[in-house]
Structure formats: structure tokens, C-alpha cells
Design a protein around this motif. Structure first.
Motif, short mmCIF file in Angstrom:
data_model
loop_
_atom_site.label_atom_id
_atom_site.label_comp_id
_atom_site.label_asym_id
_atom_site.label_seq_id
_atom_site.Cartn_x
_atom_site.Cartn_y
_atom_site.Cartn_z
N ASP A 1 0.81 -1.22 0.00
CA ASP A 1 0.00 0.00 0.00
C ASP A 1 0.84 1.27 0.00
N ARG A 2 2.16 1.12 0.07
CA ARG A 2 3.10 2.25 0.09
C ARG A 2 2.81 3.21 1.24
N ILE A 3 2.74 2.64 2.44
CA ILE A 3 2.62 3.41 3.68
C ILE A 3 3.91 3.15 4.47
N PHE A 4 4.58 4.20 4.89
CA PHE A 4 5.84 4.03 5.61
C PHE A 4 5.58 3.56 7.04
N ASP B 1 7.41 8.08 0.13
CA ASP B 1 8.58 8.38 -0.71
C ASP B 1 9.56 9.31 0.01
N LEU B 2 9.01 10.33 0.70
CA LEU B 2 9.87 11.27 1.42
C LEU B 2 10.60 10.60 2.57
N ASP C 1 11.30 -1.68 1.27
CA ASP C 1 12.08 -0.45 1.34
C ASP C 1 11.45 0.62 2.22
N ASN C 2 10.24 0.37 2.72
CA ASN C 2 9.50 1.40 3.45
C ASN C 2 9.13 0.98 4.87
N VAL C 3 9.79 -0.05 5.40
CA VAL C 3 9.54 -0.48 6.78
C VAL C 3 10.87 -0.47 7.54
N TYR C 4 10.91 0.29 8.64
CA TYR C 4 12.13 0.48 9.41
C TYR C 4 11.90 0.08 10.87
N GLU D 1 12.63 17.83 8.42
CA GLU D 1 13.80 17.93 7.56
C GLU D 1 13.50 17.62 6.10
N SER D 2 12.43 16.89 5.84
CA SER D 2 12.09 16.55 4.46
C SER D 2 11.13 17.54 3.82
#
Length: 341
Positions: free
Chosen positions: A81-84, A299-300, A100-103, A285-286
Motif C-alpha cells: 500500500d506504500r505506507i511508511f 517516498d519522502l 524499502d518502506n519499513v524500518y 527535515e524533508s
């Protein structure tokens, strides 16, 4: 998990995140957060239902889930779903792997195993090690596997390895007797605090006087209901957060937390608090704006987190790896004395 066996972790995360959001919103700045929390009961299937409720609500950024199995499930949805997502405490490698979007704000399981073995060797805490781990839990097995490999490399002798499962997590006499009979001088407990508390209690009952060392999942053992904290005297932990620290920021957090929730915060609360403030820093910062879609924010955040250095309650100068989403920060070794770290 606000209810069920892992509720102590979920409620700590809820409290830490709430406190951070309240502080940020009270500042009256450009960034104002809305926080919504759903109870997954540490169950992957129920986590899906929670996730759907949150996306229907309009979630733009996620704290994923508190424990590893639900987080592994939810991270797949976040990726699609492209949710960070930034999880405070789900430490399984599979949570972020291939996404790439899970930290993660917490240490991953393999790193904890390696670090624990190095800490034991560097500080001469023991030479004959017994290990008790939960073999139906990815957190416990992940730490165990890398600990054993690093222990061998560092010349530590593992003299006893025994396991338990969710179904057998009430009687540890067999495991403790195996450690005793094999001449162990230190017991390593890569597990959460509930079974660890039973192990300490049973070791005391059988007059087995030995040193114990655990990892971040054992944090919070001093606040377990009906646990005699004197049984934890001398227990060592590797944790990213020490509520007894004299650091001003830590003491401010502990004071506010104790006033609001009536208990001392553990590392799960501190990691969640740090997650919210890391999001605030990344947004500032973004140049992110509140009208952005979840995908635009995602994306940011993917661009921002790997180039950001963050100092919070659970580590100074923390950084994140772009390819794995893993955090790099140094754990603190603590010993429990007189009911405090």
C-alpha cells in the motif's frame, strides 16, 4: 497488544507514543499528530483487521506492530500500500526484509545475540553458558542462533541448551536442572519478561544460585504484577534504555510518564516515544506537509531516514540502513540492584 499475554509491551508502546504526541501537539508548532491505536492481541490474523481499520481511518504513517509475528504480517500490507512504517519493538529480520518502506527503532534479533555474546566475553561474566530459549518464538530463536555462533567464536562454552514453548511456559525445572547438572556459571535468557520471571522464581525455589543475563525483551520485569522484584537482584540486561539514567531528557520523560501512568517506563515505551519524535524530525527535515498522501509521505520518508541522524531516549546518533531498515545504536549493559537498573 493492549490485551492478552503481551499486553505489558503493547500498553507501554501506547503510553510512550501518546506522551510524545501530547508533547508535540502542546508545543503548538506546524506539526500536529493524530494517534490511533488498535489492539492486535499479538495475533497476526487480528493484526490484519486492525490494519484495515487504520487504513479506513486514513493512516498516513505507521508504527507497524509491537511484536514480531503481527509486524511481519502487517509489513507486507504496508509495502503493497506504500505506507511508511517504523516499528518501536518488532525485532524480527523478516519485518523489514525486502521492504524499502519499513524500518525499526529496536535492535534486530541477530544483532542482540551477537552483542550479548560479545558482552559476556568482554566482561568475563561467565565461561560455561546455559541457554534457555522459546523455540516457537521468532524473537527468541533469532537471538539464540546468532548468540551460539558468536559464543563459539569468542571461546565461550555452551554447556546446556534447553527450550520451551507457549504451551510449556509454566515449569522450568527441567531446564534449570540441566544447567545446574552441566556446571553452568551463567544462564542466558533470550526471551520476554513473563517466562523470565518464572525462571527466576523457580531457580530461587530450588536454591540454584547462578547469574542470569537477558536482552531487551526482559525489560519491564520489575513492573510485572505479582513478581517479587528481589528475585531479579543481580540480573543483567542489555537494553537501549535505562530509566535510572541521570540524563536530563531521560529523567524528564520518566517523571512525566510516572505522573501520567503510575509506573516506571520500560524500553518499549521509550522506543515508541522515540519513534514519534523521529517521525517529527523526518517530517521537518524533508519538508513534508499534512495534505500529502500516504504514498507521497512514504517516498519522502524513504529518502529522509537513511540520511538522518537521530538522538533519542534509546540511543545517541542513531542511523538507519537504507537497504535493510535496521537501526544502528549502542545498547547499554545494566545490572538490577535494589530494584533499579
Amino acid at each position: 497488544p493492549l490485551t492478552g499475554a503481551d499486553a505489558i509491551y503493547g500498553n507501554a508502546v501506547k503510553n510512550g507514543a501518546e506522551l510524545a504526541v501530547e508533547e508535540i501537539n502542546a508545543e503548538g508548532g506546524d506539526i500536529q499528530f493524530e494517534l490511533r491505536i488498535e489492539d492486535d492481541e499479538s495475533d497476526p490474523e487480528k493484526a490484519y483487521n486492525c490494519y484495515n481499520k487504520l487504513t479506513d481511518w486514513g493512516m498516513q504513517l505507521s508504527l507497524v506492530s509491537v511484536t514480531s509475528k503481527p509486524a511481519e504480517a502487517i509489513s507486507v500490507n504496508l509495502y503493497e500500500d506504500r505506507i511508511f512504517g517504523l516499528t518501536p519493538s518488532a525485532s524480527s529480520v523478516a519485518v523489514t526484509e525486502g521492504k524499502d518502506n519499513v524500518y525499526q527503532m529496536c535492535f534486530i534479533d541477530p544483532d542482540q545475540g551477537t552483542t550479548a555474546a560479545d558482552y559476556i566475553a568482554d566482561n568475563n561474566l561467565g565461561s560455561k553458558i546455559a541457554i534457555i530459549y522459546k523455540n516457537d518464538d521468532v524473537y527468541s530463536t533469532g537471538i539464540y542462533e546468532t548468540f551460539v555462533a558468536e559464543a563459539e567464536a569468542r571461546g565461550l562454552e555452551v554447556v546446556s541448551v534447553s527450550t520451551f514453548t507457549t504451551a510449556s511456559s509454566t515449569d522450568f525445572s527441567v531446564q534449570l536442572n540441566d544447567a545446574k547438572n552441566n556446571g553452568a556459571d551463567l544462564v542466558f535468557l533470550p526471551m520476554y519478561n513473563q517466562p523470565a520471571s518464572l525462571i527466576l522464581n523457580q531457580a530461587n525455589t530450588m536454591n540454584f544460585d547462578i547469574s542470569f543475563i537477558g536482552v531487551d525483551g526482559m525489560d519491564g520485569i520489575l513492573t510485572l504484577e505479582n513478581f517479587d522484584t528481589s528475585l531479579a537482584e543481580g540480573v543483567m540486561l542489555l537494553t537501549p534504555f535505562n530509566p535510572s539514567s541521570e540524563d536530563e531528557r531521560t529523567q524528564n520523560f520518566v517523571q512525566k510518564y510516572e505522573e501520567k501512568y503510575g509506573e516506571t517506563p520500560n524500553q518499549f515505551a521509550a522506543d515508541a516515544y522515540d519513534c514519534v519524535y523521529a517521525y517529527k524530525q523526518a517530517i521537518e527535515e524533508s519538508g513534508a506537509t499534512p495534505d500529502m498522501s500516504a504514498e507521497e509521505l512514504c517516498d519522502l520518508m524513504i529518502q529522509q531516514f537513511p540520511q538522518m541522524t537521530f538522538t533519542g531516549l534509546t540511543g545517541t546518533d542513531a542511523t538507519w540502513d537504507a537497504s535493510t531498515g535496521r537501526v544502528s545504536k549502542i545498547p547499554t549493559g545494566v545490572v538490577i540492584e535494589n530494584g533499579a537498573y
